[in-house]
Write a protein that holds these residues in place. Sequence first.
Motif, PDB file in Angstrom:
ATOM      1  N   THR A 166       1.897 -45.810  74.695  1.00  0.00           N
ATOM      2  CA  THR A 166       1.059 -44.711  74.219  1.00  0.00           C
ATOM      3  C   THR A 166       1.550 -44.299  72.830  1.00  0.00           C
ATOM      4  O   THR A 166       2.411 -43.422  72.695  1.00  0.00           O
ATOM      5  CB  THR A 166       1.136 -43.508  75.181  1.00  0.00           C
ATOM      6  N   PRO A 167       1.035 -44.936  71.774  1.00  0.00           N
ATOM      7  CA  PRO A 167       1.533 -44.640  70.415  1.00  0.00           C
ATOM      8  C   PRO A 167       1.469 -43.155  70.062  1.00  0.00           C
ATOM      9  O   PRO A 167       2.393 -42.630  69.406  1.00  0.00           O
ATOM     10  CB  PRO A 167       0.619 -45.479  69.523  1.00  0.00           C
ATOM     11  N   GLU A 168       0.416 -42.470  70.490  1.00  0.00           N
ATOM     12  CA  GLU A 168       0.297 -41.049  70.161  1.00  0.00           C
ATOM     13  C   GLU A 168       1.411 -40.243  70.835  1.00  0.00           C
ATOM     14  O   GLU A 168       1.979 -39.322  70.242  1.00  0.00           O
ATOM     15  CB  GLU A 168      -1.069 -40.516  70.589  1.00  0.00           C
ATOM     16  N   GLY A 169       1.720 -40.591  72.077  1.00  0.00           N
ATOM     17  CA  GLY A 169       2.794 -39.899  72.774  1.00  0.00           C
ATOM     18  C   GLY A 169       4.153 -40.153  72.154  1.00  0.00           C
ATOM     19  O   GLY A 169       4.991 -39.244  72.056  1.00  0.00           O
ATOM     20  N   ALA A 211       4.699 -40.833  68.999  1.00  0.00           N
ATOM     21  CA  ALA A 211       4.742 -40.085  67.737  1.00  0.00           C
ATOM     22  C   ALA A 211       5.007 -38.607  67.989  1.00  0.00           C
ATOM     23  O   ALA A 211       5.762 -37.962  67.247  1.00  0.00           O
ATOM     24  CB  ALA A 211       3.421 -40.270  66.988  1.00  0.00           C
ATOM     25  N   GLU A 212       4.417 -38.064  69.051  1.00  0.00           N
ATOM     26  CA  GLU A 212       4.626 -36.652  69.372  1.00  0.00           C
ATOM     27  C   GLU A 212       6.072 -36.383  69.791  1.00  0.00           C
ATOM     28  O   GLU A 212       6.626 -35.317  69.507  1.00  0.00           O
ATOM     29  CB  GLU A 212       3.668 -36.238  70.484  1.00  0.00           C
ATOM     30  N   ASP A 237       8.660 -38.038  68.747  1.00  0.00           N
ATOM     31  CA  ASP A 237       9.590 -38.481  67.694  1.00  0.00           C
ATOM     32  C   ASP A 237       9.838 -37.359  66.692  1.00  0.00           C
ATOM     33  O   ASP A 237       9.361 -37.396  65.550  1.00  0.00           O
ATOM     34  CB  ASP A 237       9.021 -39.720  67.004  1.00  0.00           C
ATOM     35  N   ARG A 296       9.575 -43.859  62.395  1.00  0.00           N
ATOM     36  CA  ARG A 296       9.223 -44.060  60.993  1.00  0.00           C
ATOM     37  C   ARG A 296      10.368 -44.703  60.235  1.00  0.00           C
ATOM     38  O   ARG A 296      10.160 -45.583  59.397  1.00  0.00           O
ATOM     39  CB  ARG A 296       8.837 -42.725  60.357  1.00  0.00           C
ATOM     40  N   ALA A 303       2.354 -49.650  68.142  1.00  0.00           N
ATOM     41  CA  ALA A 303       1.019 -50.091  68.555  1.00  0.00           C
ATOM     42  C   ALA A 303       1.039 -51.403  69.329  1.00  0.00           C
ATOM     43  O   ALA A 303       0.025 -51.779  69.929  1.00  0.00           O
ATOM     44  CB  ALA A 303       0.117 -50.230  67.325  1.00  0.00           C
TER      45      ALA A 303
END
Length: 376
Positions: free
Chosen positions: A9-12, A14-15, A17, A23, A222
Amino acid sequence: MLDESLLDTPEGLAEADHRGLLRGAAEAGARVRTAARHAAEAGIGDLKPDGRPRAVLIAGPGAAATHTADLLGTLAGPGSPVVRLAPAGVAPAAGALRWELPGWAGSVDLLLIATPDGSEPSLSLLADQAYRRGCSVVAVAPPGTPLAEAVAGAHGLFVPMATAPYDQEEPLAASSPGVFWALLTPLLALLDRIGLLGGAPPNALEKIADRLDHIAERCGPAIATYSNPAKTLAAELADALPVVWTEGISAGPAGRRFAAALAELAGRPALVAELPEALAAHSALLAGPLAASADPDDFFRDRVEEPPALHARVVLLRDRPIGGLTAAPTARDVALSHDTPISELEPEEGGELETLAELIAVTDFAAVYLALASRA
């Protein structure tokens, strides 16, 4: 417990991190390019060294300086010893740490200072002490810091650290991939210029950056776990004690960095040793209660409310060994004979620095994924 669903879950991710670790890992190639440009602009390529230094001393706080010294010492070999100056102090804070030059340091030695902070008073004093002793001084740190002024006063060479805007949003982790490559790259260029290393000219640094970009494409958030070697390794280590075995000159520093990153970023213990001696050093561990087959309690008891038992898992990091000699088959046999699972990473073909960069990059991503998915 590891939330394996979060890995895909890329969005999860990122949240979760908050420290910009993903990054930093993804932008490692860009950091290398920026740091190489800073080194060139600082004049490293124009240096005309008068022979090799007798010894290279490295000072700096935390894991970044430790990993840098470890890697540079491994690459340099015994010709010019690389010595890390470990700090003393009552706390790991900028104002509490103290560094001192050894009594034998003098005009034939080189002092390298690597720090993502630059406000440490003792490092500024160390630069002044080195100047009074006749040591050459080179520092990599953020620009505009007290250390930058001290190095200028010591007639040393200062290289601005390659930073990103998000570095200032949260405290930098010493094991952060971005910090590591930003500090290491100028020193690789410097030691290549003075003849201490071979194989780190500007074109080699560009190849390192290309390899890091390639790994970022393979291991990015991703990319699904089943085709992502870093996510796969993180999932395999979810409830395991990593026993990291390394083979090859370049793999040693990569394994030690991986163990340190697991501790700092993910809060996971790990053991690390080099083959073939690792087989003897960890034989009792694999035969003891941490072995995957070890379960002295009743097999049929209810474990629904219990956390899974911690068992060892071997992580084999391999570079191509010199002369074709390898202990890898024996390592696999030893692990399997104790019912201990094994994960293996071996880089693609390339120069020594490229293969080292690949091992570091994949394990950096794995440590970050394990940290993010474990804290969700």
